[in-house]
Design an enzyme around this catalytic site. Structure first.
Site, PDB file in Angstrom:
ATOM      1  N   HIS A  75      44.025  33.291  72.589  1.00 45.57           N
ATOM      2  CA  HIS A  75      43.647  33.267  71.041  1.00 45.57           C
ATOM      3  C   HIS A  75      44.514  31.908  70.801  1.00 45.57           C
ATOM      4  CE1 HIS A  75      40.451  33.599  68.237  1.00 45.57           C
ATOM      5  NE2 HIS A  75      41.581  33.567  67.703  1.00 45.57           N
ATOM      6  N   GLU A  94      40.024  35.454  76.238  1.00 41.56           N
ATOM      7  CA  GLU A  94      40.022  36.083  74.930  1.00 41.56           C
ATOM      8  C   GLU A  94      38.692  36.383  74.979  1.00 41.56           C
ATOM      9  OE1 GLU A  94      39.800  32.556  71.817  1.00 41.56           O
ATOM     10  OE2 GLU A  94      40.850  31.902  73.494  1.00 41.56           O
ATOM     11  N   SER A 126      38.936  30.116  65.598  1.00 44.49           N
ATOM     12  CA  SER A 126      38.974  31.646  64.935  1.00 44.49           C
ATOM     13  C   SER A 126      37.437  31.154  64.234  1.00 44.49           C
ATOM     14  CB  SER A 126      40.212  31.797  65.036  1.00 44.49           C
ATOM     15  OG  SER A 126      39.435  33.656  64.826  1.00 44.49           O
TER      16      SER A 126
END
Length: 298
Positions: free
Chosen positions: A266, A236, A142
């Site tokens: 995710h 996602e 991320s």
């Protein structure tokens, strides 16, 4: 979609940290969530400073095998090395190297470029300790995936020898949040929202342009970087970030492998304790890192 994934998604839809609100509350709520994640009982951890930056070290392989420098997620305002210790160490073990998970400074207390400064300082410290750059690999998920790329760009620009490779899990690399999948995948994504990412981007940037290449590395010159592996799920909102990063890197002449996993959410790798797909993804990422180190001839 398998039953375990359905159950996981249903649980996420019950509610989680609100990144569109108070960042400090989101940080606390996120840390509580991370604390509930199981960690393999045979892993051990110790706190070590690298270049004045706190890291959590796990001797997942002998020190002479090399090192994984891991950057956790959390939208630059949340997350911690401890919260992500299981994912980082599992990846390091799959890669056959020891793991250092970096506790880089967080916004709003320490906005951009503090995280980039910490990431590069930790890497330089490994070099200063005599770890061969050809035996070091980067990993991140991320925001941490984006940070890994930003650190590579900064190190390249500073003419520092680069690591052997990097694995990027669902990377957030465009803080302008301009990807079409921010809206087209909104209903499919059970954990992230465009509003939440936009709010955290404002907190992290603190007035810096969202297209700054070290904040949003999708806008950087990506030439001359080591091989990249990108893993992203089809369910996602950051899917578009991953695709754009792969396109930009490949166009710049950087070796890049983009794996889009059907139905995955995710950073599903963090749920390897539950999902077969998580375990397989970590193993494939580890094999990529192993091959990359071997290809460097050390």
């Amino acid at each position: 979609m398998n039953d375990l994934l359905q159950q996981l998604i249903a649980g996420m839809r019950q509610g989680g940290p609100d990144f569109s609100g108070d960042p400090l509350k989101a940080r606390a709520d996120f840390e509580d969530l991370l604390a509930s994640m199981p960690v393999s009982e045979d892993l051990t951890f110790s706190e070590i400073e690298l270049g004045g930056v706190r890291t959590l070290h796990s001797p997942t392989s002998p020190a002479n095998k090399g090192a994984l420098l891991y950057f956790h997620g959390g939208a630059f305002a949340a997350g911690s090395a401890r919260g992500y210790r299981g994912l980082a160490a599992d990846l390091g073990r799959a890669a056959g190297v020891q793991t250092f998970s970096v506790d880089y400074r967080l916004a709003p207390e320490e906005p951009f470029p503090a995280a980039v400064e910490d990431a590069t300082a930790a890497y330089r410290a490994l070099l200063d300790q005599g770890v061969d750059h050809r035996r070091i690999v980067f990993g991140g998920d991320s925001a941490g995936g984006g940070l890994a790329v930003s650190a590579l760009v900064k190190l390249r620009d500073d003419q520092v020898p680069l690591p052997a490779a990097a694995v990027l899990l669902s990377p957030w690399v465009d803080l302008a949040c301009a990807s079409v999948t921010m809206t087209s995948k909104a209903d499919a994504d059970p954990s992230l929202t465009a509003a939440g990412l936009q709010a955290m981007a404002r907190v992290y940037l603190a007035g810096t342009d969202a297209t700054h290449p070290l904040a949003s590395p999708v806008h950087a010159d990506l030439s001359g970087l080591p091989p990249l592996m990108i893993q992203v799920g089809s369910a996602e909102i950051l899917l578009g970030d991953a695709v754009k990063l792969a396109e930009r890197a490949g166009t710049a002449g950087t070796s890049v492998r983009l794996d889009i996993w059907p139905e995955m959410i995710h950073v599903w790798q963090a749920f390897a304790f539950l999902l077969d797909e998580g375990r397989v993804a970590i193993e494939e990422a580890g094999q990529f890192l192993r091959r990359s180190v071997k290809a460097r001839g050390k």
